[in-house]
Motif scaffolding. Structure first.
Motif, PDB file in Angstrom:
ATOM      1  N   ILE A 212     -19.628 -17.010 -25.855  1.00  0.00           N
ATOM      2  CA  ILE A 212     -19.545 -16.708 -24.430  1.00  0.00           C
ATOM      3  C   ILE A 212     -18.599 -15.513 -24.359  1.00  0.00           C
ATOM      4  O   ILE A 212     -17.414 -15.627 -24.671  1.00  0.00           O
ATOM      5  CB  ILE A 212     -19.017 -17.917 -23.632  1.00  0.00           C
ATOM      6  CG1 ILE A 212     -20.012 -19.076 -23.761  1.00  0.00           C
ATOM      7  CG2 ILE A 212     -18.787 -17.541 -22.177  1.00  0.00           C
ATOM      8  CD1 ILE A 212     -19.543 -20.367 -23.119  1.00  0.00           C
ATOM      9  N   ASN A 213     -19.165 -14.353 -24.046  1.00  0.00           N
ATOM     10  CA  ASN A 213     -18.464 -13.076 -24.191  1.00  0.00           C
ATOM     11  C   ASN A 213     -18.061 -12.548 -22.820  1.00  0.00           C
ATOM     12  O   ASN A 213     -18.919 -12.314 -21.965  1.00  0.00           O
ATOM     13  CB  ASN A 213     -19.409 -12.107 -24.930  1.00  0.00           C
ATOM     14  CG  ASN A 213     -18.832 -10.720 -25.128  1.00  0.00           C
ATOM     15  OD1 ASN A 213     -18.272 -10.128 -24.197  1.00  0.00           O
ATOM     16  ND2 ASN A 213     -18.986 -10.172 -26.312  1.00  0.00           N
ATOM     17  N   THR A 214     -16.753 -12.388 -22.615  1.00  0.00           N
ATOM     18  CA  THR A 214     -16.256 -11.944 -21.312  1.00  0.00           C
ATOM     19  C   THR A 214     -15.994 -10.438 -21.264  1.00  0.00           C
ATOM     20  O   THR A 214     -15.404  -9.938 -20.309  1.00  0.00           O
ATOM     21  CB  THR A 214     -14.957 -12.699 -20.945  1.00  0.00           C
ATOM     22  OG1 THR A 214     -13.985 -12.457 -21.969  1.00  0.00           O
ATOM     23  CG2 THR A 214     -15.199 -14.201 -20.827  1.00  0.00           C
ATOM     24  N   GLY A 215     -16.440  -9.723 -22.287  1.00  0.00           N
ATOM     25  CA  GLY A 215     -16.163  -8.290 -22.375  1.00  0.00           C
ATOM     26  C   GLY A 215     -16.778  -7.463 -21.244  1.00  0.00           C
ATOM     27  O   GLY A 215     -16.192  -6.486 -20.788  1.00  0.00           O
ATOM     28  N   GLY A 216     -17.976  -7.845 -20.806  1.00  0.00           N
ATOM     29  CA  GLY A 216     -18.618  -7.124 -19.711  1.00  0.00           C
ATOM     30  C   GLY A 216     -17.821  -7.247 -18.426  1.00  0.00           C
ATOM     31  O   GLY A 216     -17.738  -6.302 -17.640  1.00  0.00           O
ATOM     32  N   MET A 217     -17.206  -8.416 -18.226  1.00  0.00           N
ATOM     33  CA  MET A 217     -16.368  -8.629 -17.045  1.00  0.00           C
ATOM     34  C   MET A 217     -15.102  -7.781 -17.150  1.00  0.00           C
ATOM     35  O   MET A 217     -14.684  -7.143 -16.185  1.00  0.00           O
ATOM     36  CB  MET A 217     -15.990 -10.111 -16.921  1.00  0.00           C
ATOM     37  CG  MET A 217     -17.176 -11.034 -16.730  1.00  0.00           C
ATOM     38  SD  MET A 217     -16.680 -12.773 -16.597  1.00  0.00           S
ATOM     39  CE  MET A 217     -16.096 -12.811 -14.886  1.00  0.00           C
ATOM     40  N   ALA A 218     -14.512  -7.766 -18.341  1.00  0.00           N
ATOM     41  CA  ALA A 218     -13.266  -7.015 -18.535  1.00  0.00           C
ATOM     42  C   ALA A 218     -13.478  -5.525 -18.283  1.00  0.00           C
ATOM     43  O   ALA A 218     -12.556  -4.826 -17.855  1.00  0.00           O
ATOM     44  CB  ALA A 218     -12.736  -7.248 -19.951  1.00  0.00           C
ATOM     45  N   ARG A 219     -14.706  -5.039 -18.533  1.00  0.00           N
ATOM     46  CA  ARG A 219     -14.991  -3.615 -18.314  1.00  0.00           C
ATOM     47  C   ARG A 219     -15.561  -3.377 -16.919  1.00  0.00           C
ATOM     48  O   ARG A 219     -16.006  -2.270 -16.612  1.00  0.00           O
ATOM     49  CB  ARG A 219     -15.977  -3.116 -19.366  1.00  0.00           C
ATOM     50  CG  ARG A 219     -15.400  -3.075 -20.772  1.00  0.00           C
ATOM     51  CD  ARG A 219     -16.462  -2.630 -21.786  1.00  0.00           C
ATOM     52  NE  ARG A 219     -16.049  -2.902 -23.146  1.00  0.00           N
ATOM     53  CZ  ARG A 219     -16.108  -4.112 -23.724  1.00  0.00           C
ATOM     54  NH1 ARG A 219     -16.577  -5.135 -23.061  1.00  0.00           N
ATOM     55  NH2 ARG A 219     -15.691  -4.268 -24.963  1.00  0.00           N
ATOM     56  N   GLY A 220     -15.592  -4.398 -16.081  1.00  0.00           N
ATOM     57  CA  GLY A 220     -16.099  -4.235 -14.715  1.00  0.00           C
ATOM     58  C   GLY A 220     -17.601  -4.013 -14.651  1.00  0.00           C
ATOM     59  O   GLY A 220     -18.122  -3.491 -13.675  1.00  0.00           O
TER      60      GLY A 220
END
Ligand SMILES: [Zn+2]
Ligand SMILES: [Zn+2]
Length: 286
Positions: A212-220
């Motif tokens: 479950i990758n939250t990287g897209g959220m962190a980059r907006g």
């Protein structure tokens, strides 16, 4: 228990040294930190590690592992690209490094219409670059049909899973990253759902852990983690195990949106995460 197995550094396109990433993780109280630099590709890019740095990378991560043992476990990994017909995690190119684990990721597509032309600044078409390149990929690779591009992405992802050779599948629906407001294709279309489900079915029974990758959220770029909620529910129904990773490229993102990732797991019905350790897999309660 804090862990993150998707972590970049200056060895590829990360913004901080591996030492700084480890120091921050330790200060945050991490139990396990996995380094997963972008593995070298058969061609040069701005964001992958150069082949000649592999030895230095392994030595650096192993030295950090010794430095922080036993209070924090540091694992040596790579994020390895699957590019259809060209390379993949199953190639064993990195076998001599004795990695603790690897992440298998699809960033590139090779639509027939493009041949081996790149789009934008990339030597080969990627779904992970800037919006302009993504739009050019849809226009030139798929005749403007965003759903055809999404179908090809999931077909490639399923092929990556079937080829295997890795432990964690990276950012399952990365194809959503450059689809703000579903403006390039409808994620509610049956064509999209069928394509994504074919990839989910390929994972079932493979033993591969889905992050479950939250990287897209962190980059907006996205308002939810990869994979999206309905996909995660389908994974849970197939007993596919999950972990939560932030795809951190700087120390400030080591825990980015972790709560959202944990909540996504719980909402899908998961009660535990599957965490890779030096001793193998460990199930920890959410
Ligand atoms: Zn990636
Ligand atoms: Zn990554």
């Amino acid at each position: 228990m804090l862990s993150n197995h998707h972590c970049h550094s200056e060895f590829c396109d990360g913004k901080a040294s591996a030492a700084r990433m480890a120091a921050e993780a330790h200060a945050l109280g991490f139990s396990i930190l996995g380094f997963s630099s972008h593995a070298p590709l058969p061609f040069l890019t701005e964001w992958t590690m150069d082949e000649e740095r592999l030895g230095d990378y392994a030595d650096t991560v192993r030295a950090l592992a010794r430095e922080y043992s036993p209070s924090m476990e540091i694992l040596l990994g790579l994020e390895i690209d699957y590019i259809e017909g060209l390379c993949g995690p199953a190639d064993r190119r990195f076998a001599s490094m004795k990695l603790d684990y690897s992440i298998g990721s699809v960033h590139h597509l090779r639509p027939e219409a493009l041949g081996d032309q790149g789009v934008g600044d990339e030597p080969l078409a990627t779904v992970d670059g800037p919006q302009e390149g993504f739009d050019a990929l849809i226009a030139r690779g798929y005749g403007g049909d965003g759903l055809a591009m999404a179908e090809d992405y999931y077909r490639t992802l399923a092929a990556c899973v079937r080829a295997g050779g890795f432990d964690i599948l990276g950012h399952f629906d990365l194809v959503r990253k450059n689809n703000p407001g579903q403006s390039r294709f409808s994620e509610r279309d049956a064509r999209y759902a069928d394509a994504a489900m074919a990839a989910v079915d390929a994972i079932a029974g493979s033993g591969i852990i889905v992050e479950i990758n939250t990287g897209g959220m962190a980059r907006g770029k996205t308002s939810s983690p990869y994979p999206e909620a309905w996909i995660l529910k389908e994974m849970k129904a197939r007993n596919i195990e999950v972990c939560v990773n932030s795809d951190a490229h700087d120390p400030g993102h080591l825990l980015a949106y972790r709560d959202a990732g944990l909540k996504a797991a719980a909402d899908a019905g998961y009660r535990e995460l599957c965490i890779l350790t030096a001793q193998g897999r460990r199930r920890v309660a959410l």
